[in-house]
Design an enzyme around this catalytic site. Sequence first.
Site, PDB file in Angstrom:
ATOM      1  N   CYS A  74      35.995  33.371  49.751  1.00 32.62           N
ATOM      2  CA  CYS A  74      37.128  32.691  50.388  1.00 32.62           C
ATOM      3  C   CYS A  74      36.791  31.218  50.590  1.00 32.62           C
ATOM      4  O   CYS A  74      35.644  30.856  50.814  1.00 32.62           O
ATOM      5  CB  CYS A  74      37.450  33.335  51.740  1.00 32.62           C
ATOM      6  SG  CYS A  74      38.107  35.012  51.609  1.00 32.62           S
ATOM      7  N   CYS A 366      47.835  30.329  36.863  1.00 30.46           N
ATOM      8  CA  CYS A 366      46.994  30.502  38.053  1.00 30.46           C
ATOM      9  C   CYS A 366      46.046  29.329  38.234  1.00 30.46           C
ATOM     10  O   CYS A 366      45.142  29.389  39.075  1.00 30.46           O
ATOM     11  CB  CYS A 366      46.206  31.814  37.963  1.00 30.46           C
ATOM     12  SG  CYS A 366      45.104  31.914  36.540  1.00 30.46           S
TER      13      CYS A 366
END
Length: 409
Positions: A74, A366
Amino acid sequence: MTVGPVAHGGWCVARHEGRVVFVRHALPGERVIADVTEETTRFLRADAVEILEASPDRVVPPCPYAGAGRCGGCDWQHATMEAQRRLKAQVVAEQLSRLAGIEREIMVEEVPGAKDGLGWRTRVQFAATPDGQLGFRRHRSHDIEVVDACLIAHPEVEAVGVEDHLWPGAAGVEVIASSGGDRAVVVAPRGRRSVTVPDLEASASILLDQGKGRTVPRRGSGVLHEQAGDREYRVAGSGFWQVHPGAAETLLDAVLAYAAPEPGEWALDLYCGVGLFAAGLAEGVGPEGAVFGLESEAAAVRDARANLRDLPQARVERGRVEEALDRFQIERADIVVVDPPRSGLGREVVSRIASLEAPRIVYVSCDPATLARDLAWLRELGYALSDLRAFDAFPMTHHVECVVLLVKE
């Protein structure tokens, strides 16, 4: 140092003694103490290790493994969800401006199905330590941060409980929880070693990863079922499907709204995967129209053909776009949909697609950098950006999904 604007990849940009520093774990406007992690002749990379003046967008990361030198999965756990989407919008806008000369205000939309940015990832790849503990690689490192849980993993992934066991002989373990209620565990062996699969907390098919996307079922069928709209799709093994539970349907709706297929039209779906967009296009063009899909992965082609069996107007062939359009003598199209890998289309494919002179091209991306690069080339070949939507399909990370409509000028 005082931290400047956001940069692509989960960084913020700062300067120290005239040198550019790319800083992680910081937010724009903050004053931080940073540890240099990498030095090149042109710039430094660093981790913010102490926050002297915090941004109002800063929060305490919900995950205990997030932070400097810890899990690299993350990028933005230290920011509010609203700030994360704002930062991603700034990245998309900056890439479009810098690489394509396109000035556009961007809004990143929330995708349904991820409360507070957690519990959304339905496909999670764990790395294994030499003694078989599972975790995730640290940022720009081969080192593994061993974890006992992943907060962004879907509850059905965590229900399998792979982190609670040792996996001696494994290089990695992927856990998949499909929207159709199936679960699978894909085990990648370390070299030629055998892997003993422990007793798991929830039932799941067990598959052996043979590399290059090939998997072999060891227990169960290894076929997963996904749902998008009113259709079900089969996906073999660890084949590609959107990892956010709401992303497939959200992107399908966006693509079809831009493509606007009409009965009798001729549509191409390039990099078509298991046929998500091809199915929607085929329903739109109807029996009097046609959809031609191209996909390079053999397993995905088999799945796509099964998924489109009730739509005879849709045909899927295996091949790389670079050569297959010529091999199948595709010379024109009314609609072209492209959903390439992160590396984008590239100049050769852009030129070939433009030669089809389709009135509408819908580009699913993406990666905003390769998207902007390809848009610049398409503009040179007569295609203008008509509309763009951006979606937060990967909360807590720097990734963002874009759907772009290009029209022939």
